[in-house]
Design an enzyme around this catalytic site. Structure first.
Site, PDB file in Angstrom:
ATOM      1  N   GLU A 101       0.938  -1.192  -0.183  1.00  0.00           N
ATOM      2  CA  GLU A 101      -0.043  -0.194   0.020  1.00  0.00           C
ATOM      3  C   GLU A 101       0.977   0.907   0.003  1.00  0.00           C
ATOM      4  O   GLU A 101       2.081   1.310   0.592  1.00  0.00           O
ATOM      5  CB  GLU A 101      -0.837   0.047   1.322  1.00  0.00           C
ATOM      6  CG  GLU A 101      -1.751  -1.069   1.292  1.00  0.00           C
ATOM      7  CD  GLU A 101      -2.217  -1.602   2.684  1.00  0.00           C
ATOM      8  OE1 GLU A 101      -1.508  -1.070   3.587  1.00  0.00           O
ATOM      9  OE2 GLU A 101      -3.101  -2.493   2.761  1.00  0.00           O
ATOM     10  N   TYR A 113       7.533   1.543  -8.000  1.00  0.00           N
ATOM     11  CA  TYR A 113       6.916   0.444  -7.874  1.00  0.00           C
ATOM     12  C   TYR A 113       6.682  -0.051  -9.355  1.00  0.00           C
ATOM     13  O   TYR A 113       6.535  -1.103  -9.750  1.00  0.00           O
ATOM     14  CB  TYR A 113       5.677   0.210  -7.170  1.00  0.00           C
ATOM     15  CG  TYR A 113       5.937   0.676  -5.867  1.00  0.00           C
ATOM     16  CD1 TYR A 113       7.009   0.042  -5.015  1.00  0.00           C
ATOM     17  CD2 TYR A 113       5.259   1.705  -4.861  1.00  0.00           C
ATOM     18  CE1 TYR A 113       7.734   0.207  -3.859  1.00  0.00           C
ATOM     19  CE2 TYR A 113       5.880   1.753  -3.567  1.00  0.00           C
ATOM     20  CZ  TYR A 113       7.040   1.001  -2.862  1.00  0.00           C
ATOM     21  OH  TYR A 113       7.340   1.359  -1.452  1.00  0.00           O
TER      22      TYR A 113
END
Length: 145
Positions: A101, A113
């Site tokens: 998250e 990411y």
């Protein structure tokens, strides 16, 4: 050098945590996220810890709970090197999915990411606390290993 975190590292990890995050973890939270079900790594440069990753494993899945880089060393590729090493070690352990998250406002982390293959799965509304007491959405991401 990338190595497993040991107990003697926690004062330095806590310093990085306080400097790197908008709403940092407490030292107790750092200490509680250790043990056999975790793969926690540190990145050391000239005997100085400059980054760390806290990752919990359960069966064939893992969750990256925390990735922090000392602000003096940010934007120099250390987070990507550490994340890549973590992914490689998780693959070697037979992990099939890595979850995380990230704050919706943290577009720099989201780009990191994305660069290693994570996909956005959904938004978790009002997940992260803000210093002013409000809440911020979390972007849920997954990497299929």
């Amino acid at each position: 050098m990338i190595e497993t975190i040991v107990e003697q590292d926690f004062n330095r990890l806590f310093e990085i945590e306080q400097a790197a995050h908008l709403v940092p973890w407490s030292k107790g939270t750092l200490l509680n996220n250790q043990g056999a079900k975790y793969l926690n790594l540190k990145y050391t440069e000239q005997d100085n810890i400059i980054a760390f990753a806290i990752c919990q494993t359960l069966l064939d899945e893992a969750t990256l709970f925390n990735l922090a880089v000392d602000p003096a060393f940010q934007a120099q590729g250390y987070a990507k090197k550490l994340l890549t090493a973590l992914i490689n070690q998780l693959q070697a352990r037979g992990i099939s999915t890595l979850w995380l998250e990230v704050r919706q406002s943290n577009t720099i982390a989201q780009k990191l990411y994305d660069s290693v293959g994570f996909n956005q799965i959904t938004i978790r509304k009002n997940y992260y606390p803000m210093p002013d007491g409000s809440r911020e959405n979390a972007v849920i991401m997954a990497l299929y290993l």
